[in-house]
Scaffold this motif. Structure first.
Motif: not given
Length: 162
Positions: A20-23, A76-78, A32-33
């Motif tokens: 899946g996608p990540d940062a 999740a990244a944030d 995330a921003l």
């Protein structure tokens, strides 16, 4: 003891190889921003959450990632991030100057989604703009367009001019 450390490191590597996608994905970095801006004042109200979902559906529907996956990955990244630079650097590599200004306008739209702008949201958008090389003039014009789109007239403290 050494075997426990190896098992621990192996588990960490397995966690980092999630599918899946990540940062490092520009869409995830953007989301995330978005989460960072709407959470800057410590409260993510229903209007902001709905505005974010709508924005993802409208702006990122053709990205190949489902809206739900993007929202989850971005949130999740944030949560896991310690700075804005990791996200803005990904976007700087993938967006042209015009797209960067459009992105800042999207941030302003989220900041105004609840009908007003908190000073912490203002600061976060300013900082992201700075890290992305968006001029003060373009940032202010983007804010003015977002204000107009939100139907907010007067009563806002304009902290910087054109």
């Amino acid at each position: 003891m050494l075997e426990q450390i190896r098992a621990f490191l192996s588990n960490l590597q397995g966690d980092n190889q999630r599918s899946g996608p990540d940062a490092s994905d520009p869409d995830v970095a953007a989301v995330a921003l978005f989460y960072h801006v709407i959470g800057a004042d410590g409260v993510v109200d229903e209007a902001e959450a709905e505005a974010l979902k709508t924005m993802i559906a409208e702006e990122y529907a053709d990205s190949g990632n489902s809206a739900k996956v993007l929202l989850e990955a971005g949130e999740a990244a944030d949560r896991e991030s310690v700075d804005l630079y990791s996200f803005t650097s990904v976007l700087n590599r993938s967006l042209d100057p015009e797209a960067k200004v459009h992105f800042i306008e999207l941030l302003w739209r989220l900041a105004y989604a609840d009908g007003h702008r908190h000073e912490l949201e203002d600061h976060v958008v300013w900082r992201i703009s700075d890290l992305m090389g968006v001029s003060s003039r373009d940032r202010v014009l983007a804010r003015q367009r977002a204000l107009k789109d939100a139907g907010i007239h007067g009563g806002e403290h304009e902290s910087d001019g054109v």
